[in-house]
Design a protein around this motif. Structure first.
Motif, PDB file in Angstrom:
ATOM      1  N   LYS A 134       0.837  -1.193   0.000  1.00 34.14           N
ATOM      2  CA  LYS A 134       0.000   0.000   0.000  1.00 34.14           C
ATOM      3  C   LYS A 134       0.877   1.249   0.000  1.00 34.14           C
ATOM      4  O   LYS A 134       2.047   1.200   0.358  1.00 34.14           O
ATOM      5  N   SER A 135       0.300   2.356  -0.383  1.00 33.33           N
ATOM      6  CA  SER A 135       1.066   3.592  -0.496  1.00 33.33           C
ATOM      7  C   SER A 135       0.942   4.449   0.756  1.00 33.33           C
ATOM      8  O   SER A 135       0.040   4.270   1.569  1.00 33.33           O
ATOM      9  N   GLY A 136       1.888   5.375   0.895  1.00 29.58           N
ATOM     10  CA  GLY A 136       1.788   6.390   1.941  1.00 29.58           C
ATOM     11  C   GLY A 136       2.694   6.200   3.135  1.00 29.58           C
ATOM     12  O   GLY A 136       3.224   7.165   3.683  1.00 29.58           O
ATOM     13  N   LEU A 137       2.900   4.956   3.565  1.00 27.59           N
ATOM     14  CA  LEU A 137       3.746   4.669   4.727  1.00 27.59           C
ATOM     15  C   LEU A 137       4.566   3.420   4.420  1.00 27.59           C
ATOM     16  O   LEU A 137       4.060   2.297   4.521  1.00 27.59           O
ATOM     17  N   LYS A 138       5.801   3.611   4.046  1.00 22.44           N
ATOM     18  CA  LYS A 138       6.640   2.498   3.633  1.00 22.44           C
ATOM     19  C   LYS A 138       7.456   1.958   4.811  1.00 22.44           C
ATOM     20  O   LYS A 138       7.994   2.722   5.618  1.00 22.44           O
ATOM     21  N   PRO A 139       7.576   0.621   4.911  1.00 24.70           N
ATOM     22  CA  PRO A 139       8.380   0.030   5.983  1.00 24.70           C
ATOM     23  C   PRO A 139       9.854   0.395   5.856  1.00 24.70           C
ATOM     24  O   PRO A 139      10.385   0.529   4.750  1.00 24.70           O
TER      25      PRO A 139
END
Length: 232
Positions: free
Chosen positions: A109-114
Motif C-alpha cells: 500500500k502507499s503512503g507509509l513504507k516500511p
C-alpha cells in the motif's frame, strides 16, 4: 441531458458521502489528554491530539510481543493447560505471522513504507498480544479424542491485543490501539461446498490460517486509519 444531470448529481453526492465517512473525527477521553479516533474499525484508537501525522511517511515495526499474554480465566482447564504448554518457539512463530503481514501490507500500500531505520518521519509501532480465549486445544493436543478431532465450528478462539505508536526518534507516544478479534479460518474449511469434505479445523494448517487471516485484517485496518490521520 436531464438523465445525465441526475447521474452526475448522484455521483457527486456519492463522492461527498465517501469523503465524509473517511473524515477524521475525535471525541474526548475522560481524565486524559488523548482523544478517541472515530470511524475506526478498532474498538479503541486513542491519539495525542498534538500529533501531526502528515510528517510521517515511513514506519518501523518492532517484533510482536507475547510476554504478557494470558489465557482467559473463563477458559476450561483442558484448553488452558493445552495453550499454557505452548513453547516460546511456538508462540514466536504465531507472532511472526503478524510481523510478516504488517510488513507486506505496508509494502503493498502507499503512503507509509516500511523501514529499518528510525527518524523524524518514521512511526514506530509495536503490537502486544494480551489475552487469548481458546475455543479448542492447540493442534498438537486437538486430536487426543474423537470429540474435538474436527475442531470447533466457532473457530480457534479470540485474541485481544494492544498496539503503541510512537515517534521513532524521540519515543514520544502518539497513539494506542486496543481491540479483540475472532480467530477463524473461515470458508477454506469446506472443499467445493461439500460438508463431507470438510478440512480438519484443528489441523496445524487451519490453525495457522486462523491466526494469519486475523493478523492480516489488523494490518489492513491499521494502514487505513494511519493514512486517514496522515491525510487529515
Amino acid at each position: 441531458m436531464k438523465l445525465f444531470t441526475i447521474i452526475l448529481s448522484l455521483s457527486v453526492l456519492s463522492a461527498c458521502s465517501v469523503t465524509e465517512d473517511q473524515a477524521v473525527k475525535f471525541t474526548a477521553v475522560p481524565d486524559s489528554n488523548l482523544q478517541q479516533l472515530q470511524n475506526t474499525r478498532f474498538d479503541r484508537f486513542v491519539v495525542n491530539p498534538q500529533t501531526d501525522f502528515s510528517q510521517y511517511d515511513e514506519v518501523i515495526f518492532f517484533p510482536t510481543q507475547f510476554d504478557k499474554l494470558t489465557v482467559d480465566e473463563s477458559a476450561n482447564n483442558d484448553l488452558t493447560n493445552s495453550w499454557n504448554d505452548s513453547t516460546w518457539d511456538e508462540m514466536d512463530k504465531i507472532c511472526q505471522h503478524f510481523d510478516d503481514f504488517a510488513q507486506l501490507t505496508f509494502e503493498q500500500k502507499s503512503g507509509l513504507k516500511p523501514t529499518n531505520r528510525g527518524g523524524d518521519n518514521v512511526l514506530a509501532i509495536e503490537f502486544r498480544l494480551m489475552n487469548f480465549m481458546p475455543y479448542q486445544r492447540r493442534y498438537k493436543d486437538a486430536n487426543r479424542d474423537t470429540v474435538v478431532s474436527r475442531g470447533h465450528r466457532n473457530g480457534l478462539g479470540s485474541i485481544t491485543f494492544q498496539a503503541v505508536v510512537a515517534n521513532s526518534k524521540t519515543g514520544e507516544l502518539l497513539a494506542v490501539i486496543e481491540d479483540g478479534m475472532e480467530l477463524n479460518p473461515g470458508n477454506m474449511l469446506v472443499i467445493k461446498g461439500d460438508p463431507n469434505l470438510q478440512v480438519d479445523s484443528a489441523s496445524p494448517v487451519a490453525q495457522n490460517i486462523a491466526w494469519r487471516k486475523t493478523f492480516r485484517r489488523i494490518a489492513d485496518r491499521l494502514h487505513n486509519d494511519l493514512m486517514r490521520l496522515k491525510q487529515s
